[in-house]
Write a protein that holds these residues in place. Structure first.
Motif, PDB file in Angstrom:
ATOM      1  N   GLY A 126       0.778  -1.228   0.000  1.00 21.46           N
ATOM      2  CA  GLY A 126       0.000   0.000   0.000  1.00 21.46           C
ATOM      3  C   GLY A 126       0.807   1.274   0.000  1.00 21.46           C
ATOM      4  N   VAL A 127       2.086   1.199  -0.394  1.00 18.58           N
ATOM      5  CA  VAL A 127       2.897   2.409  -0.507  1.00 18.58           C
ATOM      6  C   VAL A 127       2.362   3.252  -1.664  1.00 18.58           C
ATOM      7  N   ASP A 128       2.246   4.559  -1.453  1.00 16.09           N
ATOM      8  CA  ASP A 128       1.733   5.469  -2.478  1.00 16.09           C
ATOM      9  C   ASP A 128       2.839   6.388  -2.976  1.00 16.09           C
ATOM     10  N   THR A 129       2.672   6.882  -4.203  1.00 17.46           N
ATOM     11  CA  THR A 129       3.550   7.940  -4.658  1.00 17.46           C
ATOM     12  C   THR A 129       3.357   9.157  -3.759  1.00 17.46           C
ATOM     13  N   GLU A 130       4.409   9.884  -3.562  1.00 16.46           N
ATOM     14  CA  GLU A 130       4.478  11.058  -2.685  1.00 16.46           C
ATOM     15  C   GLU A 130       4.593  10.703  -1.209  1.00 16.46           C
ATOM     16  N   ASP A 131       4.569   9.405  -0.848  1.00 12.97           N
ATOM     17  CA  ASP A 131       4.902   9.040   0.529  1.00 12.97           C
ATOM     18  C   ASP A 131       6.360   9.403   0.794  1.00 12.97           C
ATOM     19  N   GLU A 132       6.639   9.894   1.990  1.00  8.10           N
ATOM     20  CA  GLU A 132       8.021  10.114   2.404  1.00  8.10           C
ATOM     21  C   GLU A 132       8.478   8.905   3.196  1.00  8.10           C
ATOM     22  N   LEU A 133       9.581   8.298   2.801  1.00  9.29           N
ATOM     23  CA  LEU A 133      10.111   7.125   3.490  1.00  9.29           C
ATOM     24  C   LEU A 133      10.923   7.581   4.692  1.00  9.29           C
ATOM     25  N   LEU A 134      10.526   7.093   5.864  1.00  5.31           N
ATOM     26  CA  LEU A 134      11.174   7.549   7.092  1.00  5.31           C
ATOM     27  C   LEU A 134      12.047   6.480   7.745  1.00  5.31           C
ATOM     28  N   ALA A 135      11.520   5.243   7.838  1.00  5.79           N
ATOM     29  CA  ALA A 135      12.269   4.222   8.586  1.00  5.79           C
ATOM     30  C   ALA A 135      11.851   2.821   8.172  1.00  5.79           C
ATOM     31  N   LEU A 136      12.808   1.893   8.298  1.00  2.00           N
ATOM     32  CA  LEU A 136      12.543   0.463   8.201  1.00  2.00           C
ATOM     33  C   LEU A 136      12.728  -0.118   9.583  1.00  2.00           C
ATOM     34  N   ASP A 137      11.681  -0.790  10.087  1.00  5.04           N
ATOM     35  CA  ASP A 137      11.671  -1.204  11.486  1.00  5.04           C
ATOM     36  C   ASP A 137      11.960   0.045  12.329  1.00  5.04           C
ATOM     37  N   GLU A 138      12.970   0.015  13.160  1.00  2.00           N
ATOM     38  CA  GLU A 138      13.242   1.185  14.010  1.00  2.00           C
ATOM     39  C   GLU A 138      14.454   1.970  13.532  1.00  2.00           C
ATOM     40  N   PHE A 139      14.834   1.769  12.269  1.00  2.00           N
ATOM     41  CA  PHE A 139      16.043   2.409  11.759  1.00  2.00           C
ATOM     42  C   PHE A 139      15.681   3.484  10.743  1.00  2.00           C
ATOM     43  N   ARG A 140      16.191   4.674  10.956  1.00  2.00           N
ATOM     44  CA  ARG A 140      15.925   5.811  10.091  1.00  2.00           C
ATOM     45  C   ARG A 140      16.484   5.577   8.692  1.00  2.00           C
TER      46      ARG A 140
END
Length: 210
Positions: A126-140
């Motif tokens: 469900g990732v959308d265009t214009e989403d800002e990617l912040l972290a995977l699990d607890e890692f920035r």
């Protein structure tokens, strides 16, 4: 389009060889077309179709529909089997990291999704265009660090992807995939029969048993 034209020529050549018992090929089509339409005018696509069908001795409507007018993947299996060839993946390198299936851009210090390919792990999550990617699990995820971060995981692992979407924080569970194979190589099929191997030799102009 240039590459597709070369592939279509290969497929048409294989079809003509099969239909005529290797008595004719694409070379014969071009020779006949040149003899009929020599000069500055050349020949139209319909005239080329007519010459190819004359050489083949039958209609090629299904081939034109699939290879020229169609939008799906071209069919290689029959031509490859006829010539004793197969596609093979390159030799395996290091185990790949996880893969999301997104394209990104950096915008004002933010890593923003610019595209999501249908059927990829990101699309399914469900990732959308214009989403800002912040972290995977607890890692920035820093703007230039997505590939390094994904390299810490393996295909099939589930991760929690944190994104910012229209000022809301959203966590998406994602099952990472494997990066698609970008290149394949064409090689002789070791399971080809002697007759097929001979046909490949004639196709290559090297004689039989190659």
């Amino acid at each position: 389009y240039y590459v597709k034209g070369h592939v279509m020529a290969f497929l048409l050549d294989a079809r003509l060889r099969r239909l005529t018992g290797e008595r004719a090929s694409l070379d014969e089509v071009m020779r006949v077309a040149a003899s009929l339409y020599a000069g500055d005018r050349g020949f139209t696509l319909d005239e080329f179709h007519a010459v190819a069908e004359r050489v083949a001795g039958t209609s090629l409507a299904d081939f034109w529909a699939q290879a020229e007018a169609g939008t799906g993947e071209l069919e290689y299996a029959e031509a490859l089997a006829q010539l004793g060839l197969r596609f093979a993946q390159p030799a395996e390198g290091p185990t790949p990291g996880g893969w999301l299936g997104v394209t990104t851009r950096t915008e004002a210090g933010r890593l923003v999704v610019s595209g999501v390919t249908r059927g990829t792990p990101a699309y399914k999550a469900g990732v959308d265009t214009e989403d800002e990617l912040l972290a995977l699990d607890e890692f920035r995820i820093v703007p230039d660090g997505l590939t390094d971060r994904l390299s810490q995981y393996r295909p099939g692992e589930q991760v929690s992807l944190l994104v910012a979407r229209r000022d809301h924080l959203v966590r998406l569970p994602v099952i990472l995939g494997a990066p698609p194979v970008a290149r394949w190589r064409l090689e002789p099929d070791p399971a080809a029969t002697p007759a097929v191997t001979d046909a490949r030799g004639r196709w290559l102009g090297l004689g039989a048993s190659c």
